[in-house]
Design an enzyme around this catalytic site. Structure first.
Site, PDB file in Angstrom:
ATOM      1  N   ARG A 211      10.700   0.280   2.754  1.00 39.72           N
ATOM      2  CA  ARG A 211      11.486  -0.868   3.177  1.00 39.72           C
ATOM      3  C   ARG A 211      12.713  -0.398   3.939  1.00 39.72           C
ATOM      4  O   ARG A 211      13.158   0.737   3.798  1.00 39.72           O
ATOM      5  CB  ARG A 211      11.927  -1.708   1.973  1.00 39.72           C
ATOM      6  CG  ARG A 211      10.779  -2.229   1.118  1.00 39.72           C
ATOM      7  CD  ARG A 211      11.327  -2.978  -0.092  1.00 39.72           C
ATOM      8  NE  ARG A 211      10.268  -3.553  -0.916  1.00 39.72           N
ATOM      9  CZ  ARG A 211       9.710  -2.957  -1.952  1.00 39.72           C
ATOM     10  NH1 ARG A 211      10.117  -1.725  -2.299  1.00 39.72           N
ATOM     11  NH2 ARG A 211       8.756  -3.540  -2.659  1.00 39.72           N
TER      12      ARG A 211
ATOM     13  N   LYS B 231      13.241  -1.772  -5.031  1.00 40.62           N
ATOM     14  CA  LYS B 231      13.790  -2.988  -5.614  1.00 40.62           C
ATOM     15  C   LYS B 231      14.067  -2.794  -7.100  1.00 40.62           C
ATOM     16  O   LYS B 231      13.311  -2.133  -7.801  1.00 40.62           O
ATOM     17  CB  LYS B 231      12.802  -4.144  -5.438  1.00 40.62           C
ATOM     18  CG  LYS B 231      12.718  -4.673  -4.005  1.00 40.62           C
ATOM     19  CD  LYS B 231      11.826  -5.895  -3.941  1.00 40.62           C
ATOM     20  CE  LYS B 231      11.815  -6.499  -2.548  1.00 40.62           C
ATOM     21  NZ  LYS B 231      10.973  -7.716  -2.468  1.00 40.62           N
TER      22      LYS B 231
ATOM     23  N   HIS C  57      10.288  -4.274   8.919  1.00 41.13           N
ATOM     24  CA  HIS C  57       9.375  -4.673   7.853  1.00 41.13           C
ATOM     25  C   HIS C  57       7.936  -4.720   8.354  1.00 41.13           C
ATOM     26  O   HIS C  57       7.005  -4.430   7.595  1.00 41.13           O
ATOM     27  CB  HIS C  57       9.764  -6.036   7.290  1.00 41.13           C
ATOM     28  CG  HIS C  57       9.163  -6.310   5.940  1.00 41.13           C
ATOM     29  ND1 HIS C  57       9.490  -5.578   4.817  1.00 41.13           N
ATOM     30  CD2 HIS C  57       8.227  -7.200   5.531  1.00 41.13           C
ATOM     31  CE1 HIS C  57       8.810  -6.013   3.781  1.00 41.13           C
ATOM     32  NE2 HIS C  57       8.020  -7.002   4.188  1.00 41.13           N
TER      33      HIS C  57
ATOM     34  N   ARG D 131       6.500  -1.376   8.084  1.00 42.64           N
ATOM     35  CA  ARG D 131       6.027  -1.136   6.711  1.00 42.64           C
ATOM     36  C   ARG D 131       4.610  -1.698   6.557  1.00 42.64           C
ATOM     37  O   ARG D 131       3.730  -1.038   5.997  1.00 42.64           O
ATOM     38  CB  ARG D 131       6.991  -1.795   5.726  1.00 42.64           C
ATOM     39  CG  ARG D 131       6.507  -1.858   4.270  1.00 42.64           C
ATOM     40  CD  ARG D 131       7.635  -2.417   3.408  1.00 42.64           C
ATOM     41  NE  ARG D 131       7.193  -2.938   2.129  1.00 42.64           N
ATOM     42  CZ  ARG D 131       7.034  -2.202   1.025  1.00 42.64           C
ATOM     43  NH1 ARG D 131       7.250  -0.907   1.063  1.00 42.64           N
ATOM     44  NH2 ARG D 131       6.674  -2.768  -0.114  1.00 42.64           N
TER      45      ARG D 131
ATOM     46  N   HIS E  29       5.114  -1.714  -5.076  1.00 40.66           N
ATOM     47  CA  HIS E  29       4.881  -3.080  -5.515  1.00 40.66           C
ATOM     48  C   HIS E  29       4.848  -3.149  -7.033  1.00 40.66           C
ATOM     49  O   HIS E  29       4.353  -2.242  -7.698  1.00 40.66           O
ATOM     50  CB  HIS E  29       3.562  -3.608  -4.956  1.00 40.66           C
ATOM     51  CG  HIS E  29       3.623  -3.933  -3.497  1.00 40.66           C
ATOM     52  ND1 HIS E  29       2.498  -4.051  -2.709  1.00 40.66           N
ATOM     53  CD2 HIS E  29       4.675  -4.180  -2.685  1.00 40.66           C
ATOM     54  CE1 HIS E  29       2.857  -4.346  -1.468  1.00 40.66           C
ATOM     55  NE2 HIS E  29       4.173  -4.428  -1.432  1.00 40.66           N
TER      56      HIS E  29
ATOM     57  N   TYR F  30      -3.360  -6.761   1.849  1.00 44.69           N
ATOM     58  CA  TYR F  30      -3.849  -5.854   2.899  1.00 44.69           C
ATOM     59  C   TYR F  30      -5.367  -5.778   2.945  1.00 44.69           C
ATOM     60  O   TYR F  30      -5.927  -5.111   3.813  1.00 44.69           O
ATOM     61  CB  TYR F  30      -3.237  -4.460   2.708  1.00 44.69           C
ATOM     62  CG  TYR F  30      -1.750  -4.482   2.903  1.00 44.69           C
ATOM     63  CD1 TYR F  30      -1.199  -4.629   4.177  1.00 44.69           C
ATOM     64  CD2 TYR F  30      -0.884  -4.432   1.819  1.00 44.69           C
ATOM     65  CE1 TYR F  30       0.173  -4.688   4.359  1.00 44.69           C
ATOM     66  CE2 TYR F  30       0.487  -4.501   1.994  1.00 44.69           C
ATOM     67  CZ  TYR F  30       1.001  -4.632   3.271  1.00 44.69           C
ATOM     68  OH  TYR F  30       2.353  -4.708   3.452  1.00 44.69           O
TER      69      TYR F  30
END
Length: 358
Positions: A181, A203, A275, A278, A301, A310
């Protein structure tokens, strides 16, 4: 973006001076107790501020045509918040829709409200009833990720125009190969590398190790050599720094670098961004046969369901499979004229006496 986030130092924020005290307490709870990232807390701040600006007009404490930034929210008390009903929540969400907020934006606003009112009811016991209870908007449709093809990614890397080529090439290479990210790339320090891995802080301050391929290692080696010769290096820990000031690059500056490189490669105006790079990395890895669980770990994730977006690449593979059919290039054949066949008495369409069967 509000003044809450410091663009240069995204881990810092200014005091909350324009929202109710209860909301201030909630944001501090998210920050210090729940350990939410500054950008996550900022998102809640913006959504809750927008809601209470709406409520000030609904309570008729300001004129309907008052500019939002001129609405003072600091006088809103806990007693005021106790008067908010489920009907108020529904009307706010309807107002958000009329203001061209899509399903995803409305779902985010509702999530902010649910979190705040749940805190008021269960954490600090300032409310007896939660007006957001049992309100659901359903799951918004998830858009397919936009990404560069392999050839477009090569074109991007081959057409960089920059006065700090080694740095900008390295930035793009890490984006396109590691799938990190923007906020993660900005915070990379020199000490985050060990052998052929990089420590990434994602995150929620969650750390993960990502392996670096040969392209990344080569780009890093070339950039670090030039970086070491900078005469005015200020942020010595930061990996990516400004050539002019020697300070860590901000997220906004990296966005500008990516935009300029896309433009020089003839790829601007198509919605690409850091992004989307990414997404490109994830897509190309999946196309290359990377396992979904491995891809989840690389991208950082929380759940594999997020990574499963994806699998849209399967559509391309199915398209290629159909195109590989031996009859894929068969041309349309015009029907040859012929005399109509006599009716078949056994096909159920005609009765034995020649009349149409029912």
């Amino acid at each position: 973006m509000s003044s809450y986030i410091d663009v240069v130092h995204p881990e810092r924020h200014a005091p909350y001076l324009d929202i109710p005290d209860d909301v201030v307490d909630y944001l501090h709870y998210l920050d210090f107790v729940k350990l939410r990232s500054p950008r996550t807390v900022n998102g809640y701040y913006l959504d809750l501020r927008g809601f209470f600006r709406y409520m000030m007009q609904r309570w008729q404490r300001v004129a309907d045509d008052t500019p939002p930034e001129e609405i003072d929210l600091t006088g809103i008390t806990t007693a005021d918040i106790r008067t908010i009903t489920k009907h108020d929540i529904f009307d706010f969400l309807d107002h958000a829709r009329s203001a061209d907020n899509g399903p995803k934006a409305r779902a985010r606003k509702l999530s902010a409200l649910k979190g705040f009112f749940n805190y008021m009811c269960t954490q600090v016991n300032r409310l007896a009833a939660n007006p957001t209870e049992n309100i659901s908007l359903g799951s918004p449709a998830r858009a397919l990720p936009k990404y560069l093809t392999r050839d477009e990614a090569v074109t991007l890397l081959s057409n960089i125009q920059s006065d700090f080529y080694e740095r900008d090439y390295c930035i793009l290479t890490l984006f396109l190969n590691c799938g990190m990210r923007l906020a993660e790339l900005v915070t990379i320090d020199m000490g985050d590398f060990r052998d052929d891995t990089i420590r990434i802080v994602g995150k929620g301050s969650k750390e993960r190790l990502v392996y670096l391929n040969d392209a990344c290692l080569d780009a890093l080696q070339r950039y670090k050599k030039v970086r070491a010769s900078l005469p005015n290096l200020v942020d010595r820990d930061a990996l990516f720094v400004s050539k002019r000031t020697g300070k860590r690059l901000s997220a906004r500056r990296i966005e500008q670098i990516v935009a300029r490189c896309l433009q020089s490669a003839g790829l601007s105006g198509r919605g690409f961004s850091p992004h989307k790079l990414r997404h490109t990395a994830a897509t190309l890895m999946y196309q290359g046969g990377v396992d979904m669980l491995a891809l989840k770990e690389i991208l950082g994730h929380e759940n594999v369901s997020t990574t499963q977006i994806y699998t849209h690449i399967n559509r391309e593979q199915l398209k290629k499979a159909v195109a590989a059919s031996p009859l894929a290039t068969q041309k349309y054949v015009e029907q040859k004229p012929s005399a109509p066949d006599a009716p078949d008495p056994n096909d159920g369409e005609y009765s034995p006496d020649g009349s149409e069967s029912r």
